[in-house]
Design a protein around this motif. Structure first.
Motif, PDB file in Angstrom:
ATOM      1  N   VAL A 213       0.831  -1.196   0.000  1.00 10.82           N
ATOM      2  CA  VAL A 213       0.000   0.000   0.000  1.00 10.82           C
ATOM      3  C   VAL A 213       0.870   1.252   0.000  1.00 10.82           C
ATOM      4  N   SER A 214       1.911   1.260   0.830  1.00 12.41           N
ATOM      5  CA  SER A 214       2.815   2.417   0.891  1.00 12.41           C
ATOM      6  C   SER A 214       3.513   2.637  -0.442  1.00 12.41           C
ATOM      7  N   ASP A 215       3.921   1.554  -1.078  1.00 12.13           N
ATOM      8  CA  ASP A 215       4.562   1.669  -2.393  1.00 12.13           C
ATOM      9  C   ASP A 215       3.602   2.242  -3.425  1.00 12.13           C
ATOM     10  N   GLU A 216       2.314   1.897  -3.294  1.00 11.40           N
ATOM     11  CA  GLU A 216       1.328   2.297  -4.294  1.00 11.40           C
ATOM     12  C   GLU A 216       0.917   3.758  -4.157  1.00 11.40           C
ATOM     13  N   ILE A 217       0.675   4.227  -2.923  1.00  8.71           N
ATOM     14  CA  ILE A 217       0.115   5.575  -2.761  1.00  8.71           C
ATOM     15  C   ILE A 217       0.992   6.486  -1.904  1.00  8.71           C
ATOM     16  N   GLY A 218       2.075   5.942  -1.343  1.00 10.95           N
ATOM     17  CA  GLY A 218       2.952   6.729  -0.489  1.00 10.95           C
ATOM     18  C   GLY A 218       2.691   6.461   0.981  1.00 10.95           C
ATOM     19  N   ALA A 219       3.769   6.253   1.733  1.00  7.79           N
ATOM     20  CA  ALA A 219       3.632   5.986   3.167  1.00  7.79           C
ATOM     21  C   ALA A 219       2.988   7.150   3.901  1.00  7.79           C
ATOM     22  N   GLY A 220       3.210   8.369   3.420  1.00  8.19           N
ATOM     23  CA  GLY A 220       2.641   9.551   4.055  1.00  8.19           C
ATOM     24  C   GLY A 220       1.141   9.660   3.923  1.00  8.19           C
ATOM     25  N   ARG A 221       0.535   8.787   3.151  1.00  9.06           N
ATOM     26  CA  ARG A 221      -0.923   8.743   3.023  1.00  9.06           C
ATOM     27  C   ARG A 221      -1.482   7.409   3.525  1.00  9.06           C
ATOM     28  N   THR A 222      -0.674   6.686   4.286  1.00  9.61           N
ATOM     29  CA  THR A 222      -1.055   5.355   4.757  1.00  9.61           C
ATOM     30  C   THR A 222      -1.022   5.291   6.282  1.00  9.61           C
ATOM     31  N   GLY A 223      -2.106   4.822   6.870  1.00 17.12           N
ATOM     32  CA  GLY A 223      -2.169   4.554   8.298  1.00 17.12           C
ATOM     33  C   GLY A 223      -2.538   3.110   8.541  1.00 17.12           C
ATOM     34  N   VAL A 224      -2.501   2.693   9.813  1.00 18.92           N
ATOM     35  CA  VAL A 224      -2.852   1.313  10.168  1.00 18.92           C
ATOM     36  C   VAL A 224      -3.548   1.320  11.513  1.00 18.92           C
ATOM     37  N   ARG A 225      -4.485   0.403  11.682  1.00 18.63           N
ATOM     38  CA  ARG A 225      -5.233   0.281  12.938  1.00 18.63           C
ATOM     39  C   ARG A 225      -4.928  -1.057  13.598  1.00 18.63           C
ATOM     40  N   LEU A 226      -4.623  -1.025  14.901  1.00 25.01           N
ATOM     41  CA  LEU A 226      -4.312  -2.217  15.681  1.00 25.01           C
ATOM     42  C   LEU A 226      -5.183  -2.255  16.935  1.00 25.01           C
ATOM     43  N   SER A 227      -5.383  -3.477  17.474  1.00 22.86           N
ATOM     44  CA  SER A 227      -6.200  -3.636  18.694  1.00 22.86           C
ATOM     45  C   SER A 227      -5.665  -4.815  19.505  1.00 22.86           C
TER      46      SER A 227
END
Length: 362
Positions: A213-227
């Motif tokens: 995902v980071s490679d596709e749209i940029g890490a600066g536009r990528t977040g992640v959710r954890l629980s």
């Protein structure tokens, strides 16, 4: 002292404040396609520093609930575009949560009545929402190792679709015991080989997804959710060592340069500090992650203000308060009372309990 109402930049996304509208499943799409009413719903809430749009399936096999939207087809991209345009016109920022439910699904929701897919073939002890109401989930099929690159490709494709639909970025949903967490936890993942057994193997799929995902749209536009401590919907027990597991995950995420990490503390929609949960050091994970740190799970106004002021988090996500209070940012700023939530209108239906909650008078 930093305020909950101060602007912040997370990765490539500038925000007007640190109040986040959490992703909230409302089941008001039609056939997986967003509806025009959703544009008004999100635009009403555009005063949030960031809106995380509701979890949206990355493929037909990723769906787990009736009338949830997708983000993988041209029709869906076209239907999301007026929604993101409406939020931007109102001065807001919006990302979309990329979702694969894994085994939390029912065959009636999947192509040709297929079995849900997961890290395991063991059925989850929970229910999902179908045309027949809430029913027990179907027995899953364990994905083969050679099928996993296609799952990663689905996440990549959905991220590209999100940008084409006008979103400011995406949030990869790796929480609430859906597919990516079904691989993470040894309480669910009973496979051997490169995606099972050790912590690095169980984290492999999540890390492959985030790199793609980071490679596709940029890490600066990528977040992640954890629980780390949730057993959402009663669908699974905890990992045998959540501190070690999520410590490793965050350590591996740190070099990627992600915009933010969205941490659900405690039980999703329940206790933030469950009495029967193991002691968990969220602060250690925060110290290991260089991007913006977002917290979630029942924070009050006072707790949100103190959490940001103390530096314990950069952003605070609010869920249900945003459902009944489209102007929640103003209500938090002015310490104004909240509207009453109509719980019977949360899932499915029309405008009632969706876009008809009142704003504070001027």
């Amino acid at each position: 002292m930093t305020s909950l109402f101060d602007p912040i930049r997370i990765g490539d996304i500038p925000l007007s404040n640190r109040i986040v509208m959490a992703p909230l499943t409302r089941n008001r799409a039609t056939g997986g396609v967003p509806t025009p009413m959703m544009a008004e719903y999100y635009a009403q809430r555009a005063s949030a520093g960031l809106i995380v749009a509701e979890a949206s399936q990355i493929s037909p096999m990723a769906q787990g609930y009736l009338d949830t939207p997708g983000i993988y087809s041209a029709e869906q991209v076209a239907a999301w575009r007026p929604i993101t345009d409406a939020v931007h016109a109102a001065g807001g920022r919006i990302v979309i949560q990329l979702w694969h439910v894994g085994r939390i699904s029912h065959s009636s929701l999947l192509p040709d009545g297929a079995a849900p897919v997961s890290s395991t073939n063991r059925i989850a002890n929970t229910q999902t929402y179908t045309r027949d109401g809430f029913v027990p989930v179907s027995a899953p099929r364990a994905l083969r190792d050679d099928e996993l690159p296609a799952v990663v490709a689905d996440y990549r494709h959905a991220a590209r679709c999100a940008i084409e639909a006008g979103f400011d970025g995406v949030e990869v949903h790796a929480a609430n015991t859906y597919l990516l967490e079904q691989f993470l936890r040894d309480s669910i993942n009973d496979r051997s080989g490169p995606y099972g057994g050790s912590i690095p193997n169980r984290a492999r799929l999540l890390l492959e997804v985030l790199r793609a995902v980071s490679d596709e749209i940029g890490a600066g536009r990528t977040g992640v959710r954890l629980s780390p401590l949730t057993t959402f919907g009663g669908s699974s027990p905890l990992d045998s060592n959540p501190q070690a597991l999520y410590g490793y995950v965050v350590e591996q995420l740190a070099p990627l340069g992600l915009a933010y990490l969205h941490m659900i503390e405690g039980q999703t929609g329940g206790e933030r500090h469950p009495a029967d949960a193991p002691v968990f050091d969220y602060a250690a994970l925060r110290r290991a992650f260089p991007g913006a740190w977002m917290v979630n799970n029942g924070f009050s106004r006072a707790e949100g203000i103190e959490t940001v002021a103390s530096g314990a988090a950069d952003l605070v996500a609010y869920g249900r308060p945003f459902i009944s209070n489209p102007d929640l940012v103003r209500r938090l700023r002015e310490d104004a009372p909240f509207n009453t939530l109509r719980a019977d209108k949360l899932y499915g239906g029309g405008a009632e309990g969706y876009i008809d909650y009142p704003f504070l008078p001027d």
